[in-house]
Structures are given as structure tokens and as C-alpha cells.
Design a protein around this motif. Structure first.
Motif, short mmCIF file in Angstrom:
data_model
loop_
_atom_site.label_atom_id
_atom_site.label_comp_id
_atom_site.label_asym_id
_atom_site.label_seq_id
_atom_site.Cartn_x
_atom_site.Cartn_y
_atom_site.Cartn_z
N ARG A 112 7.38 -48.57 -2.53
CA ARG A 112 8.51 -48.01 -2.98
C ARG A 112 9.40 -48.25 -1.45
O ARG A 112 10.45 -48.22 -1.51
CB ARG A 112 8.51 -46.64 -3.38
N TYR A 113 8.70 -47.80 -0.25
CA TYR A 113 9.30 -47.99 1.01
C TYR A 113 9.76 -49.23 1.22
O TYR A 113 10.80 -49.54 1.89
CB TYR A 113 8.80 -47.06 1.84
N ALA A 114 8.86 -50.25 0.90
CA ALA A 114 9.02 -51.69 1.23
C ALA A 114 10.17 -52.03 0.43
O ALA A 114 11.17 -52.87 1.04
CB ALA A 114 7.97 -52.58 1.07
N ARG A 115 10.35 -51.67 -0.82
CA ARG A 115 11.41 -52.04 -1.60
C ARG A 115 12.89 -51.40 -0.95
O ARG A 115 13.73 -52.18 -1.05
CB ARG A 115 11.19 -51.54 -3.08
N LEU A 116 12.82 -50.43 -0.79
CA LEU A 116 13.93 -49.73 -0.04
C LEU A 116 14.27 -50.41 1.05
O LEU A 116 15.55 -50.44 1.45
CB LEU A 116 13.81 -48.13 0.07
N ARG A 117 13.49 -50.58 2.10
CA ARG A 117 13.63 -51.24 3.50
C ARG A 117 14.28 -52.50 3.22
O ARG A 117 15.28 -52.91 3.83
CB ARG A 117 12.35 -51.20 4.16
N GLU A 118 13.72 -53.26 2.17
CA GLU A 118 14.18 -54.86 1.97
C GLU A 118 15.61 -54.56 1.55
O GLU A 118 16.76 -55.37 1.97
CB GLU A 118 13.39 -55.34 1.08
#
Length: 485
Positions: free
Chosen positions: A67-73
């Protein structure tokens, strides 16, 4: 051969009547105001997104949670788009110093040239290089380097704001120089770099601007997250983003009100005329604080005075705020000055900015209460409110800048050089009006391009959430009737 652009410009100029709509000075001022109004949106986007990108990147690397990778991207992509737009819209401003305000450029060149060069070489390149790592280097660098890149990207954005505000703060409260004559004109010669860079206004402006940018982007993140949560309630990524935005808004919105109050006292001490314009205070004496002001007529919009407004005011509170505690403090009125700023623009911009500031505090408290109860994603009413509030932080930021810049008039350098004396004497009204129209049209196209790119990001995320198919063009709107909280 004569360039085609020169032929086209000549044709346009010949078609403009001899008596242009705007004078060269007025058109130049509007052009610069329009340019910086658009540019500051993208500059504040970079500044405000920085803490979110650092947080999401750090959590992504530390936990490996998708989920954090998604938000970061998602937010790094928006940061990159905003960075490009900020570069494109910001570069022309330095040229406008020379083309539209050459007297200012020559008179203040020694004072502002250094900070502007530092901004480009120290901040811009730092931000650009490490943004590239964030965009393309996840699989190419170590985790530690990747997190460090997010931090340095944010440092570059905040450092860029610092050097720009060094210039603006010096224009508000100039020091560290002496006036000398060069080539028949008075110019500011640097005598004390530390005093010139660290003016009395700088700490106030920097904290207020950085926090305003963070608030603006926090509302953007909250609004986008609220929309995605409304479309898919169990989205872990966007519920996480919404909670983070609400927590940050709880910290930053009240801070802006407290800091703004102290900042106002500093303005009263250093720019009495601007303070008087903020409250439309014309007669020297005790000053009231107008909590709410409603015009009685159309004329009241352009000439706000106590007798032609419906007001809810706190008697002598303006004096109290200006002095830091004395209700009997005498505040100099606008009648004492020969040349005042456009009072209506300053007065109404200040009311709009402050009103939105209190709205943000209310939204923060509302969201904090829902978060405490564990019902943040369940309230349709709050999700709708935050979605509608998405652009309001930028509106407050813009009107705050109008108070700062328009309120300084008639001075471009406070007490040293007036704006009318800083403008070009060779530029014609037709030329200035033509370039104004061109800049307005071009920047509208750029804003539309940014809006299209942002819409593309949102639609792509909807597809990833599984609530919209690639060919689906009919998007449901937020509900007009919401459930009780």
C-alpha cells in the motif's frame, strides 16, 4: 531572414488600436501577477508533497507493504508532473524582470542576483537529480539511497522556497545595502550579505509559506483519498493516506492560525500601511477587527469602508493585535498616505484567506473526531466535504500572496523604489497588452495540460482499484444525500 514569430508579432501589434486597453505599467503588473499566481501553485505543490513522499517512501522501504509503494508511486508521479510545470511557468519570471521592470532589475540586481542563482544551482538541481532517482531508480539503487533521495528531493523543494523568499522578504523589509549612484541612477549596493539575506521578514514568511503549502497539499491528498475511499471503502492504501492527511491537517491548520496572528503583529510593526489596508482602516486611531464583512452595495466591493459594509467586528481588537496586547494602541489610517494599495483587493483577500483558514481547522477537528471513533471512512458527509475542499488550500495560499504583494504597493522595494518607477519606459502599452494576452492564454493551456495529466493519474488508480474499467467513461458522482455521522 526575418523570423516568422517577429512577423506575426508585428502584425498583431499593428492591429491593436493606438490607445491600448492597458498602459504598459498596468499590463506588466498584471502579467507578472498572473505568471506568479500560476507558478506558485506548482511550487507549493512540490513543497507540500515533500513530507508525504518522504513518509510513504520510508514506510515502503521499511515495511515492504504494497500500500505504501502504491501511494509513493502515485504521488511521486504527480510531484514529477508538477515539477515540470513549475519549471516551465517559473523561468519566464526572471526574464520579466528585465523586459517589464528593467529599473528594478538594475537597481536591485546586486541584492537579488545571488539568492536567485543559489536557488537554481543549490536547490533546483538538487531536487531535479534526486527526483529522477525516485521516478526511475527503485530497482537500481539501495533502499538507503532511495529513502535518502526522497529526503533530498524534499530538501531541494524547501530550499528553493527559502531562496525565493529571501528575495521577497528583502523587498518587504530591505536592509544590508546602501544606495549609490551608477550610470546616472541610484542602485542598491550590497554592504552586509547576512543582513540582506536574513531580513526581519524572512522567518515569518518562510514558516507561513511552508506551512501554507503543506496545508494546501494535505487537503489535496485528503480530497483525492476521500474520493478513492468513497469509491472503494476497503482500500487499505487510500484509507492510510486519508488518515495521514487528517493527522497532518490537525497539526498544521491550528499552527497557521497561531503563527498568522503573530505574523500580523510583525506586519503592523514593519508595514503599517499594509496592515491598515488589511482592515480597511482609514482614520488614525483605534482599529476594529472585522470578523465578517458583507458589502451593502456593489460599490462596497471596490471601496470597503466601515460605513458601507455590514460587519461583525470586535471593537479595538485590531489595535490589540497590532500592539500585542494594548486595546488603546493608535493604528495609522490610510488617509495619512498619499498613495495607497488597491485596498479592496487586500481587504477581501485577507478575509477570504482567514475564513478558509478557520474552515480548515474545522475540517481537521471533524476528521480527527471521526478518526478517534474509527468512522473516518464511513462518513459520506465527511468524504464529500474533503473532496470538495481539495482546491481550497491553494485558493487560501493565493489570496495570502495577494495580501502580501498587493498590500506592499505602491512599493516594489518597501520605502526605496515604487513600482511605477521600476517599470519599463520603452515598452508600449500595445506590446505589454499583447504579451499579457499571450501569457494568459499559454498558462491556461499549461493548467489544462496539468489537469489532464492529473485526471489520467486518477483514472488509472480507479482501474487499479477495480471500480472502473479501461473503457468506462461514466463515473458516478459523490452522493448529494449523505448518511448521518
Amino acid at each position: 531572414m526575418v523570423p516568422v514569430s517577429a512577423i506575426l508579432l508585428s502584425t498583431v501589434l499593428e492591429a491593436i488600436p493606438a490607445a491600448p486597453l492597458l498602459s504598459a505599467e498596468v499590463a506588466s503588473r498584471v502579467q507578472f501577477g498572473w505568471t506568479i499566481s500560476v507558478h506558485i501553485l506548482f511550487a507549493s505543490l512540490s513543497i507540500g508533497l515533500a513530507p508525504f513522499i518522504v513518509y510513504f517512501t520510508w514506510k515502503d522501504v521499511r515495511t515492504g507493504d504494497p500500500r505504501y509503494a502504491r501511494l509513493r508511486e502515485f504521488w511521486v508521479k504527480l510531484f514529477g508532473i508538477g515539477f515540470v510545470m513549475g519549471t516551465v511557468t517559473g523561468i519566464p519570471m526572471s526574464f520579466q524582470f528585465g523586459t517589464n521592470f528593467p529599473v528594478f532589475a538594475e537597481a536591485a540586481g546586486e541584492m537579488i542576483g545571488g539568492p536567485l542563482a543559489f536557488e537554481a544551482k543549490m536547490a533546483f538541481f538538487l531536487e531535479a537529480v534526486f527526483l529522477g532517482v525516485l521516478l526511475f531508480g527503485r530497482e537500481r539503487v539501495s533502499d538507503r539511497t532511495f529513502v535518502l533521495s526522497s529526503v533530498l528531493t524534499g530538501v531541494g523543494a524547501w530550499l528553493s522556497g527559502f531562496w525565493i523568499l529571501v528575495v521577497n522578504a528583502w523587498m518587504q523589509t530591505p536592509q544590508g545595502f546602501e544606495l549609490v549612484e551608477r550610470n546616472g541612477m541610484e542602485v542598491a549596493q550590497l554592504t552586509d550579505p547576512v543582513a540582506a539575506f536574513l531580513t526581519p521578514r524572512l522567518p515569518w514568511m518562510y514558516v507561513h509559506m511552508i506551512n501554507a503549502s503543506v496545508i494546501s497539499v494535505t487537503l489535496l491528498v485528503a480530497g483525492v483519498s476521500a474520493y478513492f475511499v468513497w469509491r472503494k471503502r476497503n482500500s487499505e492504501a487510500w484509507n492510510t493516506a486519508l488518515r495521514a492527511a487528517v493527522v497532518l491537517l490537525l497539526l498544521t491548520a491550528p499552527l497557521q492560525a497561531v503563527h498568522g496572528d503573530a505574523y500580523g503583529r510583525h506586519v503592523a510593526d514593519t508595514q503599517e500601511q499594509k496592515f491598515a489596508a488589511m482592515e480597511a482602516h482609514y482614520d488614525t486611531g483605534q482599529a476594529d477587527l472585522h470578523l465578517i464583512a458583507i458589502p451593502k452595495s456593489v460599490d462596497s466591493l471596490t471601496d470597503p469602508r466601515t460605513d458601507n459594509l455590514w460587519t461583525i467586528s470586535l471593537p479595538a481588537m485590531g489595535s490589540f493585535l497590532a500592539s500585542g496586547g494594548d486595546f488603546s494602541e493608535e493604528v495609522v489610517g490610510l488617509h495619512e498616505y498619499d498613495d495607497n494599495p488597491p485596498v479592496a483587493l487586500v481587504f477581501w483577500s485577507f478575509r477570504f484567506m482567514v475564513g478558509l483558514g478557520f474552515l480548515f481547522i474545522g475540517l481537521a477537528l471533524w476528521g480527527g473526531n471521526l478518526l478517534r471513533k474509527g468512522r473516518l471512512s464511513e462518513s459520506d458527509r465527511y468524504l464529500r466535504a474533503m473532496t470538495l475542499a481539495t482546491p481550497l488550500g491553494f485558493a487560501a495560499l493565493l489570496t495570502g500572496w495577494y495580501v502580501t504583494e498587493i498590500g506592499r504597493q505602491p512599493w516594489v522595494i518597501q520605502g526605496v523604489l515604487k513600482t511605477q518607477d521600476a517599470a519599463s519606459t520603452t515598452l508600449t502599452g500595445a506590446e505589454a497588452t499583447t504579451t499579457l494576452v499571450a501569457f494568459v492564454a499559454l498558462y491556461i493551456v499549461l493548467l489544462a495540460a496539468f489537469g489532464f495529466a492529473f485526471k489520467w493519474l486518477i483514472e488509472g488508480e480507479l482501474v487499479r482499484l477495480g471500480v472502473r474499467e479501461e473503457s468506462d467513461t461514466d463515473r458516478p458522482r459523490l452522493p448529494l444525500v449523505s448518511s448521518d455521522d
